[in-house]
Design a protein around this motif. Structure first.
Motif, PDB file in Angstrom:
ATOM      1  N   LEU A  14     -31.138  16.691  -0.924  1.00  0.00           N
ATOM      2  CA  LEU A  14     -30.774  17.679  -1.293  1.00  0.00           C
ATOM      3  C   LEU A  14     -29.732  17.587  -2.297  1.00  0.00           C
ATOM      4  O   LEU A  14     -29.391  18.494  -3.214  1.00  0.00           O
ATOM      5  N   ALA A  15     -28.837  16.889  -2.424  1.00  0.00           N
ATOM      6  CA  ALA A  15     -27.675  16.467  -3.345  1.00  0.00           C
ATOM      7  C   ALA A  15     -28.859  16.207  -4.459  1.00  0.00           C
ATOM      8  O   ALA A  15     -28.069  17.050  -5.747  1.00  0.00           O
ATOM      9  N   ASP A  16     -29.416  15.724  -4.604  1.00  0.00           N
ATOM     10  CA  ASP A  16     -31.005  14.887  -5.802  1.00  0.00           C
ATOM     11  C   ASP A  16     -31.721  16.354  -6.284  1.00  0.00           C
ATOM     12  O   ASP A  16     -31.916  16.714  -7.417  1.00  0.00           O
ATOM     13  N   TRP A  17     -31.947  16.992  -5.641  1.00  0.00           N
ATOM     14  CA  TRP A  17     -32.273  18.466  -5.585  1.00  0.00           C
ATOM     15  C   TRP A  17     -31.871  19.555  -6.336  1.00  0.00           C
ATOM     16  O   TRP A  17     -32.336  19.948  -7.427  1.00  0.00           O
ATOM     17  N   CYS A  18     -30.434  19.296  -5.976  1.00  0.00           N
ATOM     18  CA  CYS A  18     -29.785  20.388  -6.908  1.00  0.00           C
ATOM     19  C   CYS A  18     -29.231  20.114  -7.580  1.00  0.00           C
ATOM     20  O   CYS A  18     -29.088  20.899  -8.880  1.00  0.00           O
ATOM     21  N   ASP A  19     -28.793  18.502  -7.870  1.00  0.00           N
ATOM     22  CA  ASP A  19     -28.322  17.711  -9.867  1.00  0.00           C
ATOM     23  C   ASP A  19     -29.366  18.821 -10.432  1.00  0.00           C
ATOM     24  O   ASP A  19     -29.487  19.170 -11.529  1.00  0.00           O
ATOM     25  N   ARG A  20     -31.296  18.232 -10.114  1.00  0.00           N
ATOM     26  CA  ARG A  20     -31.768  18.521 -11.148  1.00  0.00           C
ATOM     27  C   ARG A  20     -32.131  20.030 -11.316  1.00  0.00           C
ATOM     28  O   ARG A  20     -32.578  19.889 -12.174  1.00  0.00           O
ATOM     29  N   LEU A  21     -31.567  20.788 -10.221  1.00  0.00           N
ATOM     30  CA  LEU A  21     -31.840  22.733  -9.869  1.00  0.00           C
ATOM     31  C   LEU A  21     -31.051  22.944 -11.407  1.00  0.00           C
ATOM     32  O   LEU A  21     -31.126  23.515 -12.298  1.00  0.00           O
ATOM     33  N   LEU A  22     -29.785  22.736 -11.285  1.00  0.00           N
ATOM     34  CA  LEU A  22     -28.637  22.434 -12.391  1.00  0.00           C
ATOM     35  C   LEU A  22     -28.813  22.048 -13.911  1.00  0.00           C
ATOM     36  O   LEU A  22     -28.871  22.749 -14.639  1.00  0.00           O
ATOM     37  N   ALA A  23     -29.513  20.484 -13.310  1.00  0.00           N
ATOM     38  CA  ALA A  23     -29.456  20.182 -14.951  1.00  0.00           C
ATOM     39  C   ALA A  23     -30.980  21.606 -15.533  1.00  0.00           C
ATOM     40  O   ALA A  23     -31.267  21.379 -16.743  1.00  0.00           O
ATOM     41  N   GLU A  24     -31.668  21.749 -14.992  1.00  0.00           N
ATOM     42  CA  GLU A  24     -33.192  22.035 -15.078  1.00  0.00           C
ATOM     43  C   GLU A  24     -32.966  23.986 -15.793  1.00  0.00           C
ATOM     44  O   GLU A  24     -33.672  24.521 -16.437  1.00  0.00           O
ATOM     45  N   VAL A  25     -31.715  24.873 -14.779  1.00  0.00           N
ATOM     46  CA  VAL A  25     -31.379  25.610 -15.042  1.00  0.00           C
ATOM     47  C   VAL A  25     -30.153  26.070 -15.184  1.00  0.00           C
ATOM     48  O   VAL A  25     -29.455  26.767 -14.474  1.00  0.00           O
ATOM     49  N   ILE A  28     -27.321  28.448 -14.229  1.00  0.00           N
ATOM     50  CA  ILE A  28     -26.612  28.623 -11.985  1.00  0.00           C
ATOM     51  C   ILE A  28     -25.955  27.185 -12.437  1.00  0.00           C
ATOM     52  O   ILE A  28     -25.192  27.263 -11.255  1.00  0.00           O
ATOM     53  N   ARG A  29     -25.214  26.884 -13.813  1.00  0.00           N
ATOM     54  CA  ARG A  29     -24.510  25.815 -13.315  1.00  0.00           C
ATOM     55  C   ARG A  29     -23.480  26.338 -12.991  1.00  0.00           C
ATOM     56  O   ARG A  29     -22.633  25.432 -12.847  1.00  0.00           O
ATOM     57  N   PRO A  30     -22.610  27.681 -13.754  1.00  0.00           N
ATOM     58  CA  PRO A  30     -21.489  28.248 -12.917  1.00  0.00           C
ATOM     59  C   PRO A  30     -20.934  28.346 -11.645  1.00  0.00           C
ATOM     60  O   PRO A  30     -20.103  28.038 -10.819  1.00  0.00           O
ATOM     61  N   MET A  31     -22.338  28.276 -10.526  1.00  0.00           N
ATOM     62  CA  MET A  31     -22.370  28.177  -9.202  1.00  0.00           C
ATOM     63  C   MET A  31     -22.934  26.757  -8.918  1.00  0.00           C
ATOM     64  O   MET A  31     -22.969  26.891  -7.251  1.00  0.00           O
TER      65      MET A  31
END
Length: 203
Positions: A14-25, A28-31
């Motif tokens: 899940l941590a890896d998924w979150c890192d990818r999400l924040l990198a791609e979007v 939503i990085r402020p969250m």
């Protein structure tokens, strides 16, 4: 998204998924900090819809999510709840300043009659949209993606769809509109404005 992307995953996954999400979007990085801190509380909400068989009984009315619900991604719960309240207020006001029990019950029946078909339509549209967006495989995914692209490029269809999803301007799409969404036909009226809802349509 892929099937079962969130089920049975380890904390590291899940941590890896979150890192990818924040990198791609980037939006939503402020969250990011809050998102990482709450990954262990993730919720999987099935696509669903429900409505009470009856919205009223003598002396009692159900409104809002006591009466109906759809997947929150559909984003129409608040609008439907507000329209419930408005419709109930209108029907009760029509009974006069000092309604008797029979007048109140008649107003409640009017509320039920007015709202049930409207709620059924909005819930069906919202439910189908949620299923289309969350589909991850096969023909539904291909058709859903095509219909969303065609709708987004057509201001008239976009207005109609937005009104149907929100419940603020319910105008069911015709079979021809569906053909436009699939790209089978070209819509010559794509840039025509969608008529604004009349007050009676919101009741």
């Amino acid at each position: 998204m892929t099937p079962d992307e969130f089920r049975g995953r380890s904390a590291a996954d899940l941590a890896d998924w979150c890192d990818r999400l924040l990198a791609e979007v980037p939006a939503i990085r402020p969250m990011g900090t809050a998102l990482r801190a709450n990954l262990h509380r993730r919720q999987l909400l099935a696509v669903y819809r429900l409505r009470a068989a009856r919205l009223t009984v003598p002396g009692l009315a159900l409104v809002g999510e006591a009466a109906h619900a759809v997947h929150p991604m559909a984003a129409q719960g608040v609008n439907s709840s507000l329209t419930d309240a408005e419709t109930l207020a209108v029907t009760l006001t029509a009974t006069g300043d000092r309604p008797d029990d029979a007048g109140v019950d008649r107003a409640l029946r009017d509320f039920d009659t007015a709202r049930r078909p409207h709620l059924d339509h909005v819930a069906t549209v919202s439910h189908n949209a949620a299923r289309m967006i969350t589909s991850v495989s096969g023909l539904p995914r291909l058709l859903g993606a095509r219909m969303m692209r065609r709708t987004a490029a057509n201001p008239r269809l976009l207005g109609l769809t937005g009104g149907n999803l929100s419940g603020t301007n319910v105008r069911p799409l015709s079979l021809v509109d569906r053909m436009y969404q699939l790209g089978v036909l070209a819509d010559r009226h794509a840039h025509s404005p969608v008529p604004a809802p009349q007050r009676s349509e919101r009741r």
